[in-house]
Scaffold this motif. Structure first.
Motif, PDB file in Angstrom:
ATOM      1  N   VAL A   1       0.838  -1.109  -0.012  1.00  0.00           N
ATOM      2  CA  VAL A   1       0.043   0.019  -0.080  1.00  0.00           C
ATOM      3  C   VAL A   1       0.789   1.118  -0.031  1.00  0.00           C
ATOM      4  CG1 VAL A   1      -1.792   1.379   1.205  1.00  0.00           C
ATOM      5  CG2 VAL A   1      -1.720  -1.204   1.283  1.00  0.00           C
ATOM      6  N   ASN A   2       1.138   1.687  -1.121  1.00  0.00           N
ATOM      7  CA  ASN A   2       2.092   3.048  -1.519  1.00  0.00           C
ATOM      8  C   ASN A   2       3.579   2.595  -1.146  1.00  0.00           C
ATOM      9  OD1 ASN A   2       0.468   4.658  -2.739  1.00  0.00           O
ATOM     10  ND2 ASN A   2       0.360   6.174  -1.148  1.00  0.00           N
ATOM     11  N   ARG A   3       3.534   1.275  -0.995  1.00  0.00           N
ATOM     12  CA  ARG A   3       4.948   0.773  -0.437  1.00  0.00           C
ATOM     13  C   ARG A   3       5.497   1.345   0.743  1.00  0.00           C
ATOM     14  NH1 ARG A   3       7.383   1.578  -6.835  1.00  0.00           N
ATOM     15  NH2 ARG A   3       5.455   0.310  -7.766  1.00  0.00           N
ATOM     16  N   MET A   4       4.618   1.591   1.669  1.00  0.00           N
ATOM     17  CA  MET A   4       5.006   1.854   2.998  1.00  0.00           C
ATOM     18  C   MET A   4       5.150   0.873   3.823  1.00  0.00           C
ATOM     19  SD  MET A   4       2.799   5.647   3.341  1.00  0.00           S
ATOM     20  CE  MET A   4       3.900   5.949   4.960  1.00  0.00           C
ATOM     21  N   PRO A   5       6.066   0.987   5.152  1.00  0.00           N
ATOM     22  CA  PRO A   5       7.020   2.223   5.070  1.00  0.00           C
ATOM     23  C   PRO A   5       8.093   2.020   4.309  1.00  0.00           C
ATOM     24  CG  PRO A   5       7.351   0.604   6.926  1.00  0.00           C
ATOM     25  CD  PRO A   5       6.039  -0.016   5.919  1.00  0.00           C
ATOM     26  N   GLY A   6       8.337   0.840   3.473  1.00  0.00           N
ATOM     27  CA  GLY A   6       9.359   0.926   2.523  1.00  0.00           C
ATOM     28  C   GLY A   6       9.154  -0.128   1.507  1.00  0.00           C
ATOM     29  N   GLU A   7       9.588   0.154   0.502  1.00  0.00           N
ATOM     30  CA  GLU A   7       9.346  -0.806  -1.028  1.00  0.00           C
ATOM     31  C   GLU A   7       9.459  -2.484  -0.577  1.00  0.00           C
ATOM     32  OE1 GLU A   7      13.526  -0.837  -3.421  1.00  0.00           O
ATOM     33  OE2 GLU A   7      11.668   0.227  -3.942  1.00  0.00           O
ATOM     34  N   GLY A   8      10.107  -2.777   0.445  1.00  0.00           N
ATOM     35  CA  GLY A   8      10.031  -4.081   0.786  1.00  0.00           C
ATOM     36  C   GLY A   8       9.114  -4.732   1.816  1.00  0.00           C
ATOM     37  N   THR A   9       8.433  -3.779   2.353  1.00  0.00           N
ATOM     38  CA  THR A   9       7.101  -4.042   2.989  1.00  0.00           C
ATOM     39  C   THR A   9       5.990  -4.821   2.254  1.00  0.00           C
ATOM     40  OG1 THR A   9       7.667  -2.115   4.350  1.00  0.00           O
ATOM     41  CG2 THR A   9       5.490  -3.267   4.806  1.00  0.00           C
ATOM     42  N   PHE A  10       5.432  -6.018   2.690  1.00  0.00           N
ATOM     43  CA  PHE A  10       4.133  -6.386   2.157  1.00  0.00           C
ATOM     44  C   PHE A  10       3.052  -6.754   3.276  1.00  0.00           C
ATOM     45  CE2 PHE A  10       7.022 -10.232   3.151  1.00  0.00           C
ATOM     46  CZ  PHE A  10       6.238 -10.972   3.606  1.00  0.00           C
ATOM     47  N   LEU A  11       2.096  -6.659   2.797  1.00  0.00           N
ATOM     48  CA  LEU A  11       0.882  -6.598   4.030  1.00  0.00           C
ATOM     49  C   LEU A  11      -0.186  -7.961   3.373  1.00  0.00           C
ATOM     50  CD1 LEU A  11      -0.163  -3.002   4.088  1.00  0.00           C
ATOM     51  CD2 LEU A  11       1.440  -4.289   5.634  1.00  0.00           C
ATOM     52  N   ALA A  12      -0.402  -8.555   4.672  1.00  0.00           N
ATOM     53  CA  ALA A  12      -1.504  -9.525   4.399  1.00  0.00           C
ATOM     54  C   ALA A  12      -2.967  -8.878   3.743  1.00  0.00           C
ATOM     55  CB  ALA A  12      -1.969 -10.242   5.674  1.00  0.00           C
ATOM     56  N   VAL A  13      -3.724  -9.529   3.281  1.00  0.00           N
ATOM     57  CA  VAL A  13      -4.962  -8.850   2.719  1.00  0.00           C
ATOM     58  C   VAL A  13      -5.639  -8.314   3.778  1.00  0.00           C
ATOM     59  CG1 VAL A  13      -7.065  -9.500   1.421  1.00  0.00           C
ATOM     60  CG2 VAL A  13      -4.960 -10.617   0.758  1.00  0.00           C
ATOM     61  N   SER A  14      -5.858  -8.665   4.763  1.00  0.00           N
ATOM     62  CA  SER A  14      -6.568  -8.180   5.949  1.00  0.00           C
ATOM     63  C   SER A  14      -6.140  -7.146   6.475  1.00  0.00           C
ATOM     64  CB  SER A  14      -6.592  -9.164   6.975  1.00  0.00           C
ATOM     65  OG  SER A  14      -5.428  -9.540   7.455  1.00  0.00           O
ATOM     66  N   GLU A  15      -4.758  -6.454   6.124  1.00  0.00           N
ATOM     67  CA  GLU A  15      -4.343  -5.118   6.443  1.00  0.00           C
ATOM     68  C   GLU A  15      -4.372  -4.129   5.447  1.00  0.00           C
ATOM     69  OE1 GLU A  15      -0.288  -6.271   8.997  1.00  0.00           O
ATOM     70  OE2 GLU A  15      -0.394  -7.532   7.108  1.00  0.00           O
ATOM     71  N   TRP A  16      -4.842  -4.616   4.283  1.00  0.00           N
ATOM     72  CA  TRP A  16      -5.014  -3.502   3.070  1.00  0.00           C
ATOM     73  C   TRP A  16      -5.959  -2.348   3.697  1.00  0.00           C
ATOM     74  CZ3 TRP A  16      -5.501  -6.880  -1.995  1.00  0.00           C
ATOM     75  CH2 TRP A  16      -4.500  -7.636  -2.038  1.00  0.00           C
ATOM     76  N   ALA A  17      -7.178  -2.543   4.093  1.00  0.00           N
ATOM     77  CA  ALA A  17      -8.233  -1.292   4.196  1.00  0.00           C
ATOM     78  C   ALA A  17      -7.644  -0.594   5.323  1.00  0.00           C
ATOM     79  CB  ALA A  17      -9.236  -2.112   4.732  1.00  0.00           C
ATOM     80  N   GLY A  18      -6.929  -1.062   6.356  1.00  0.00           N
ATOM     81  CA  GLY A  18      -6.369  -0.158   7.501  1.00  0.00           C
ATOM     82  C   GLY A  18      -5.367   0.653   6.983  1.00  0.00           C
ATOM     83  N   ALA A  19      -4.535   0.064   6.100  1.00  0.00           N
ATOM     84  CA  ALA A  19      -3.539   0.918   5.652  1.00  0.00           C
ATOM     85  C   ALA A  19      -4.071   2.063   4.471  1.00  0.00           C
ATOM     86  CB  ALA A  19      -2.403  -0.145   4.741  1.00  0.00           C
ATOM     87  N   VAL A  20      -4.910   1.638   3.959  1.00  0.00           N
ATOM     88  CA  VAL A  20      -5.538   2.782   3.011  1.00  0.00           C
ATOM     89  C   VAL A  20      -6.168   3.969   3.769  1.00  0.00           C
ATOM     90  CG1 VAL A  20      -7.340   3.034   1.271  1.00  0.00           C
ATOM     91  CG2 VAL A  20      -5.828   1.081   0.908  1.00  0.00           C
ATOM     92  N   GLU A  21      -7.044   3.477   4.858  1.00  0.00           N
ATOM     93  CA  GLU A  21      -7.587   4.426   5.611  1.00  0.00           C
ATOM     94  C   GLU A  21      -6.627   5.166   6.221  1.00  0.00           C
ATOM     95  OE1 GLU A  21     -10.398   5.298   6.120  1.00  0.00           O
ATOM     96  OE2 GLU A  21     -11.658   3.380   5.126  1.00  0.00           O
TER      97      GLU A  21
END
Length: 281
Positions: free
Chosen positions: A121-141
């Protein structure tokens, strides 16, 4: 203002160092052909959500549904990109079409993930960071209400006869940036019908193998390479940059179903701002 011709000449000089180019040389284009952009006084923060997916990943279609919901919940602010990568993106007799790209492989390598689906999600906090699907909505918010560092304007001109595609990109800086900023131009295609696995045990459950699954927002390539090209070594609030980029469209991509995504990234690889436009209206 840094004129488009200056940027275009920089592109031409740097072509031997491209990171996964679509073509070997991007010809410079005449800045006099650029639209009469005016500096922006405000813009919304747009969020690039990258979904690392694969056609042999039976739990990936629900991630696509989550991404679709995020787009609907935040109209005009969430930019979806489906990146086919990893072992489950391999081809065989049942899944014959290779949706992977050199750019996507580079993004996948950045994350060092071994599982699909995951996302950035906007490659935050760094381009190597990846998130589980359940974390996408919170990161977008957490991001959509932020004041952006820059405003973007984008116009795409595509000629069906010559297959020449030109992108005019105008940046207005709202905040000072004390490090190099890169601009990448990524191509995504919609309505690609091909087999996809969707497990009955997934949430929500699927029918198993779907022969005619509609793949959307699929990364097809780029005109600048995965990491893009340096747009500015630094910027002051109020500065503007105008870029004009021309390349030869890949005839295997349906222009009428494709979009060009402009992505500004900082020196840490984090997305500062992004914007998408249809290639052929």
């Amino acid at each position: 203002m840094v004129l488009a011709l200056t940027l275009a000449m920089g592109l031409f000089a740097a072509c031997d160092h491209y990171d996964n180019p679509v073509i070997a040389i991007i010809p410079p284009c005449d800045d006099s052909e650029a639209p009469a952009f005016e500096a922006l006084t405000s813009d919304v923060q747009r969020v690039l959500v990258e979904d690392f997916t694969a056609h042999q990943c039976g739990v990936c279609p629900p991630a696509g549904l989550e991404l679709k919901q995020l787009v609907e919940d935040h109209p005009g602010q969430v930019l979806p990109l489906a990146i086919h990568a990893g072992q489950l993106a391999n081809t065989n007799a049942q899944f014959p079409i290779d949706w992977t790209t050199e750019e996507g492989d580079q993004f996948w390598e950045d994350t060092q993930s071994t599982l699909n689906p995951v996302g950035r999600v906007n490659r935050m906090p760094g381009e190597g960071t990846f998130l589980a699907v359940s974390e996408w909505a919170g990161a977008v918010e957490d991001l959509v209400g932020n004041a952006p560092a820059a405003g973007l304007q984008l116009e795409v001109v595509h000629d069906d006869n010559s297959l020449q595609t030109t992108a005019h990109v105008h940046v207005t800086w709202f905040q000072a940036i004390g490090h190099p900023v890169r601009l990448s131009l990524l191509v995504a295609e919609n309505d690609l019908v091909a087999p996809q696995l969707w497990y009955p045990t997934a949430n929500p459950p699927g029918p198993g193998l779907i022969e005619d699954y509609n793949h959307e927002h699929v990364l097809r390539g780029s005109m600048t390479g995965a990491k893009g090209l340096v747009l500015a070594e630094s910027a002051n609030a109020g500065d503007t940059h105008l870029g004009c980029y021309t390349f030869q469209w890949n005839p295997e991509w349906a222009a009428e179903s494709s979009e060009l995504i402009a992505v500004l990234t900082g020196s840490d690889g984090v997305v500062l701002q992004a914007m998408a436009m249809p290639v052929s209206a």
